[in-house]
Write an enzyme that holds these catalytic residues in place. Structure first.
Site, PDB file in Angstrom:
ATOM      1  N   THR A  13      30.937  35.090  41.162  1.00  7.59           N
ATOM      2  CA  THR A  13      30.807  34.008  42.140  1.00  7.59           C
ATOM      3  C   THR A  13      32.058  33.142  42.187  1.00  7.59           C
ATOM      4  O   THR A  13      32.135  32.225  42.982  1.00  7.59           O
ATOM      5  CB  THR A  13      29.617  33.096  41.798  1.00  7.59           C
ATOM      6  OG1 THR A  13      29.756  32.679  40.446  1.00  7.59           O
ATOM      7  CG2 THR A  13      28.301  33.818  41.967  1.00  7.59           C
ATOM      8  N   SER A 221      30.957  21.874  33.788  1.00  7.98           N
ATOM      9  CA  SER A 221      30.652  22.724  34.931  1.00  7.98           C
ATOM     10  C   SER A 221      31.932  23.442  35.348  1.00  7.98           C
ATOM     11  O   SER A 221      33.022  23.082  34.905  1.00  7.98           O
ATOM     12  CB  SER A 221      30.088  21.904  36.087  1.00  7.98           C
ATOM     13  OG  SER A 221      31.149  21.465  36.910  1.00  7.98           O
ATOM     14  N   LYS A 222      31.759  24.440  36.196  1.00 11.78           N
ATOM     15  CA  LYS A 222      32.906  25.252  36.608  1.00 11.78           C
ATOM     16  C   LYS A 222      34.002  24.416  37.252  1.00 11.78           C
ATOM     17  O   LYS A 222      35.151  24.808  37.288  1.00 11.78           O
ATOM     18  CB  LYS A 222      32.463  26.303  37.620  1.00 11.78           C
ATOM     19  CG  LYS A 222      31.582  27.358  37.013  1.00 11.78           C
ATOM     20  CD  LYS A 222      31.239  28.414  38.034  1.00 11.78           C
ATOM     21  CE  LYS A 222      30.183  29.345  37.456  1.00 11.78           C
ATOM     22  NZ  LYS A 222      29.844  30.442  38.330  1.00 11.78           N
ATOM     23  N   ARG A 223      33.612  23.268  37.800  1.00  9.38           N
ATOM     24  CA  ARG A 223      34.592  22.460  38.525  1.00  9.38           C
ATOM     25  C   ARG A 223      35.331  21.466  37.636  1.00  9.38           C
ATOM     26  O   ARG A 223      36.283  20.840  38.068  1.00  9.38           O
ATOM     27  CB  ARG A 223      33.901  21.723  39.680  1.00  9.38           C
ATOM     28  CG  ARG A 223      33.627  22.623  40.878  1.00  9.38           C
ATOM     29  CD  ARG A 223      32.632  22.000  41.811  1.00  9.38           C
ATOM     30  NE  ARG A 223      31.355  21.796  41.143  1.00  9.38           N
ATOM     31  CZ  ARG A 223      30.425  22.744  41.001  1.00  9.38           C
ATOM     32  NH1 ARG A 223      30.653  23.954  41.471  1.00  9.38           N
ATOM     33  NH2 ARG A 223      29.293  22.507  40.378  1.00  9.38           N
TER      34      ARG A 223
END
Ligand code: GLU
Length: 451
Positions: A13, A221-223
């Protein structure tokens, strides 16, 4: 050979992030430590969120880290889904027929049923115990049927299989013996255990590894800053430094040092040594581990990692021996944080003539400097052996003879030899450049004076 088989099963993703890379690393370490197999499986059943580009980025990230897989994707220009290994395909999007067979089996045994077009699995209401190798025994109470329906969808009404189903079928079909994954999946494991039971097979062993938190303790988180692996790759960190740091996120070698080569980590790694508590991401520590590896790696490896960056930034490497390149880079390794910085630091070694800022040139190279540079030129021409300690002593005695301060000689010399106020230590730099090249550059600088 060991029968251990582990897998990394990312959903494509986005880019590989720290958490995913750490999960991949722990699986790889366990496989290499035990002599087992490391399988890479792409969990790409969600068309809306998955992309081929994300697959490529994951493969690139793993390859960069040096986490080679024994079975899994091996894309070619003709076939992006090509795989290596005999239990493929290793892309879930290419395994629909396999899932269908298992769903039919469950339906025929009345372990699953259809409701509103979707197939649902009959979940137990008894408590389920997950015997986890890291977390220990975890007992999950299941709600009463009257309170909440424990059954769950395994095949959607549009025919798409659900994560729980495909994840379990593939672990079973691919002979996975140990599932090492993030603790965020622990809540899914009772469902998975019950599916394994329904298929009549022993489940793999589970090892849920602690979450990675931000430095301030919030969930990463990924961000979040630092979460993507991309900046480390783009700035040419050393893969061994990043691997070293990632290995310490939740695992401890229980030694009085923290810097290890990947091979040493492979030898020391084991599942019982994984901590239960969450790990905090610490960019300073990652940078430290990276620079420690840059300082201690072999000259050949240093040159191997630096070369692409040097070439990208325009260094002239052609015609220079690997011995020269290695000794040049050796004088820079203490001072760089990553390889994207190396060219600006090392550039003087890789130019045919020194470039200098015109203003700096007129400021520095004036008539007063001429006798000093001439004396230095002579010292360099005569100095034997041409070795850095001896050169240092010679320059020092020269400053005494001339009655000038060290800086009065050092800075112009550095500018003459490199064109820059910063760079590697001067005497080792002279030795690497060699007497002839030093003289050539000093002559050029003397010409600047005569202008
Ligand atoms: N595709 C899942 C994920 O990316 C894999 C879960 C697992 O490792 O079992 O989180």
């Amino acid at each position: 050979m060991s029968s251990i088989r582990v897998r990394f099963a990312p959903s494509p993703t986005g880019f590989l992030h720290i958490g995913g890379a750490r999960t991949a690393l722990f699986n790889w370490l366990y496989a290499r430590h035990t002599g087992g197999k490391f399988v890479l499986r792409i969990e790409d059943t969600d068309d809306a969120r998955n992309s081929q580009e994300a697959v490529e980025l994951i493969l690139r990230g793993l390859s960069w880290l040096g986490l080679d897989w024994d079975e899994g994707p091996a894309p070619t220009p003709e076939d992006p889904y090509a795989s290596k290994g005999d239990r493929g395909p290793y892309f879930q999007s290419r395994r629909t027929a396999i899932y269908q067979k298992y769903v039919e089996k469950l339906l025929s045994q009345d372990l699953a049923y259809e409701k509103e077009g979707a197939v649902r699995f009959r979940m137990t209401t008894d408590p389920v115990t997950v015997k986890d190798l890291v977390v220990g025994d975890v007992v999950r109470e299941m709600p009463d049927r009257e309170k909440a329906d424990p059954d769950f969808v395994i095949l959607r009404s549009d025919g798409k299989p659900v994560f729980h189903l495909v994840n379990v079928i593939d672990d079973l079909e691919m002979g996975i013996t140990h599932v090492i994954r993030g603790e965020d999946h622990l809540s899914n494991t009772p469902k998975h255990l019950k599916l394994f039971e329904a298929f009549g097979v022993e489940p793999p062993k589970f090892a849920h590894i602690p979450l990675i938190l931000n430095a301030n303790g919030s969930k990463m988180s990924k961000r979040d800053d630092g979460a993507s692996m991309l900046p480390y790759i783009d700035n040419a960190y050393s893969p061994e430094g990043v691997v070293n740091y990632l290995s310490l996120l939740g695992w401890s070698p229980k030694q009085d040092r923290e810097i290890f080569t990947p091979q040493e980590i492979v030898e020391l790694f084991d599942l019982p040594a994984i901590a239960r508590s969450a790990a905090r991401f610490d960019i300073d520590k990652l940078n430290w581990a990276n620079t420690e590896h840059i300082k201690s790696m072999s000259s050949a490896r240093l040159a191997e990692l630096a070369r692409p960056e040097l070439e990208k930034q325009g260094a002239q490497l052609e015609g220079r021996s690997s011995e020269y390149i290695e000794s040049a880079l050796d004088t820079c390794r203490e001072k760089i944080k990553n390889f994207s910085e190396i060219y600006s630091f090392a550039q003087a070694y890789f130019v045919d003539s020194v470039q200098i800022d015109p203003e700096l040139k007129t400021q520095t190279f004036n008539a007063d400097l001429k006798p000093i540079l001439n004396a230095l030129r002579q010292a360099i021409a005569e100095q034997d052996p041409f070795e850095s300690g001896e050169l240092a002593a010679r320059v020092k005695s020269l400053t005494k003879e001339l009655g000038v301060k060290m800086g009065k000689v050092m800075l112009p010399t550095r500018l003459a030899l490199t064109g820059s106020k910063t760079g590697p230590d001067l005497y080792p730099l002279m030795v690497v450049l060699g007497r002839e090249e030093c003289l050539k550059r000093l002559d050029a600088a003397l010409n600047w004076i005569d202008g």
